[in-house]
Design an enzyme around this catalytic site. Structure first.
Site, PDB file in Angstrom:
ATOM      1  N   ARG A   1      39.739 -22.276 -10.466  1.00  0.00           N
ATOM      2  CA  ARG A   1      38.361 -22.130 -10.945  1.00  0.00           C
ATOM      3  C   ARG A   1      37.821 -20.738 -10.615  1.00  0.00           C
ATOM      4  O   ARG A   1      37.107 -20.137 -11.421  1.00  0.00           O
ATOM      5  CB  ARG A   1      37.474 -23.223 -10.339  1.00  0.00           C
ATOM      6  CG  ARG A   1      37.764 -24.593 -10.930  1.00  0.00           C
ATOM      7  CD  ARG A   1      37.100 -25.750 -10.208  1.00  0.00           C
ATOM      8  NE  ARG A   1      35.681 -25.597 -10.026  1.00  0.00           N
ATOM      9  CZ  ARG A   1      34.995 -26.134  -9.014  1.00  0.00           C
ATOM     10  NH1 ARG A   1      35.610 -26.858  -8.096  1.00  0.00           N
ATOM     11  NH2 ARG A   1      33.697 -25.961  -8.921  1.00  0.00           N
TER      12      ARG A   1
ATOM     13  N   LYS B   1      24.810 -21.762  -6.058  1.00  0.00           N
ATOM     14  CA  LYS B   1      23.880 -21.714  -7.191  1.00  0.00           C
ATOM     15  C   LYS B   1      23.116 -23.025  -7.338  1.00  0.00           C
ATOM     16  O   LYS B   1      21.903 -23.027  -7.517  1.00  0.00           O
ATOM     17  CB  LYS B   1      24.625 -21.408  -8.500  1.00  0.00           C
ATOM     18  CG  LYS B   1      25.351 -20.091  -8.511  1.00  0.00           C
ATOM     19  CD  LYS B   1      26.049 -19.823  -9.844  1.00  0.00           C
ATOM     20  CE  LYS B   1      27.048 -20.875 -10.237  1.00  0.00           C
ATOM     21  NZ  LYS B   1      28.259 -20.937  -9.405  1.00  0.00           N
TER      22      LYS B   1
ATOM     23  N   ARG C   1      36.434 -35.266  -4.363  1.00  0.00           N
ATOM     24  CA  ARG C   1      36.530 -35.032  -5.805  1.00  0.00           C
ATOM     25  C   ARG C   1      37.917 -34.516  -6.153  1.00  0.00           C
ATOM     26  O   ARG C   1      38.524 -33.781  -5.372  1.00  0.00           O
ATOM     27  CB  ARG C   1      35.497 -33.990  -6.251  1.00  0.00           C
ATOM     28  CG  ARG C   1      34.084 -34.476  -6.237  1.00  0.00           C
ATOM     29  CD  ARG C   1      33.063 -33.433  -6.597  1.00  0.00           C
ATOM     30  NE  ARG C   1      33.581 -32.286  -7.331  1.00  0.00           N
ATOM     31  CZ  ARG C   1      32.867 -31.227  -7.648  1.00  0.00           C
ATOM     32  NH1 ARG C   1      31.611 -31.141  -7.299  1.00  0.00           N
ATOM     33  NH2 ARG C   1      33.401 -30.226  -8.313  1.00  0.00           N
TER      34      ARG C   1
ATOM     35  N   ARG D   1      34.880 -28.623   3.934  1.00  0.00           N
ATOM     36  CA  ARG D   1      34.106 -29.707   3.332  1.00  0.00           C
ATOM     37  C   ARG D   1      35.015 -30.893   3.024  1.00  0.00           C
ATOM     38  O   ARG D   1      34.661 -32.044   3.287  1.00  0.00           O
ATOM     39  CB  ARG D   1      33.399 -29.210   2.068  1.00  0.00           C
ATOM     40  CG  ARG D   1      32.452 -30.224   1.470  1.00  0.00           C
ATOM     41  CD  ARG D   1      31.642 -29.674   0.312  1.00  0.00           C
ATOM     42  NE  ARG D   1      32.509 -29.344  -0.809  1.00  0.00           N
ATOM     43  CZ  ARG D   1      32.519 -28.183  -1.445  1.00  0.00           C
ATOM     44  NH1 ARG D   1      31.713 -27.215  -1.072  1.00  0.00           N
ATOM     45  NH2 ARG D   1      33.332 -27.976  -2.452  1.00  0.00           N
TER      46      ARG D   1
ATOM     47  N   ARG E   1      28.355 -18.366 -20.055  1.00  0.00           N
ATOM     48  CA  ARG E   1      29.628 -18.207 -19.347  1.00  0.00           C
ATOM     49  C   ARG E   1      30.368 -16.944 -19.776  1.00  0.00           C
ATOM     50  O   ARG E   1      31.271 -16.503 -19.084  1.00  0.00           O
ATOM     51  CB  ARG E   1      30.543 -19.411 -19.617  1.00  0.00           C
ATOM     52  CG  ARG E   1      30.150 -20.647 -18.878  1.00  0.00           C
ATOM     53  CD  ARG E   1      31.266 -21.669 -18.914  1.00  0.00           C
ATOM     54  NE  ARG E   1      30.860 -22.947 -18.382  1.00  0.00           N
ATOM     55  CZ  ARG E   1      30.879 -23.283 -17.108  1.00  0.00           C
ATOM     56  NH1 ARG E   1      31.293 -22.418 -16.214  1.00  0.00           N
ATOM     57  NH2 ARG E   1      30.494 -24.467 -16.720  1.00  0.00           N
TER      58      ARG E   1
END
Length: 192
Positions: free
Chosen positions: A150, A13, A139, A127, A88
């Site tokens: 998530r 996105k 991160r 990644r 959301r």
């Protein structure tokens, strides 16, 4: 052009929003960024949000909706905007509908990037491995367990938006597993 992007974390996105903001000269509106800006600017709603956050609580839909409404009124949104991370929930979507209607505006499209969640997890793992191999910093939320949480949260809270927007006739779906340029081309077709 007023758009909403839907899709789980890692669906692309943000990448697609960045490409569209450059092409159409409209801002990408992230709730996190809007919230931080309202707090930093010490707007009335920003002060209320700061008090809630300082107390360690989640900012209410009412405050988030007000921050979004204020941001949509900004001059750089006159030609449109891309909402990223908002709404959301279905109640937020209904509030957005009312908000836009009160401003004489409407959404042009709700674009959902459909993806294979298992492939997203593999993509994220690759990644992380590449970042570590390059000596970079990973991160804290870029690990398989956090990412899966998530995805679960997305499925439970945000995925019902697909059904809501399908019911309004605004939902358009794009294969988010295709390469970036193909996804962009499919979005362009929807917007044409």
């Amino acid at each position: 052009m007023r758009l909403i992007f839907l899709g789980p974390p890692g669906a692309g996105k943000g990448t697609q929003a960045k490409l569209l903001t450059e092409r159409y000269g409209i801002p990408q509106l992230s709730t996190g960024d809007m919230l931080r800006a309202a707090v930093a600017q010490a707007t009335e709603v920003g002060k209320r949000a700061k008090a809630v956050m300082d107390a360690g609580q989640l900012v209410s839909d009412e405050i988030v909706n007000e921050i979004v409404s204020d941001r949509i009124d900004a001059p750089d949104c006159a030609k449109g905007f891309i909402l990223d991370g908002y709404p959301r929930t279905v109640p937020q979507a209904k509030a957005l509908d009312r908000m836009l209607e009160s401003k004489g505006l409407k959404l042009d499209a709700v674009i959902e990037l459909k993806v294979d969640e298992a492939a997203l997890v593999r993509r994220m793992e690759n990644r992380v491995a590449e970042t570590v191999a390059a000596g970079g910093t990973v991160r804290s939320d870029d690990n398989p367990e956090a990412f899966k949480r998530r995805l679960t949260e997305y499925r439970e809270k945000t995925a019902p938006l697909s059904e809501y927007y399908a019911g309004t006739g605004q939902l358009k779906t794009v294969d988010g597993m295709a390469d970036v340029n193909t996804v962009t081309a499919e979005i362009e077709k929807i917007l044409a």
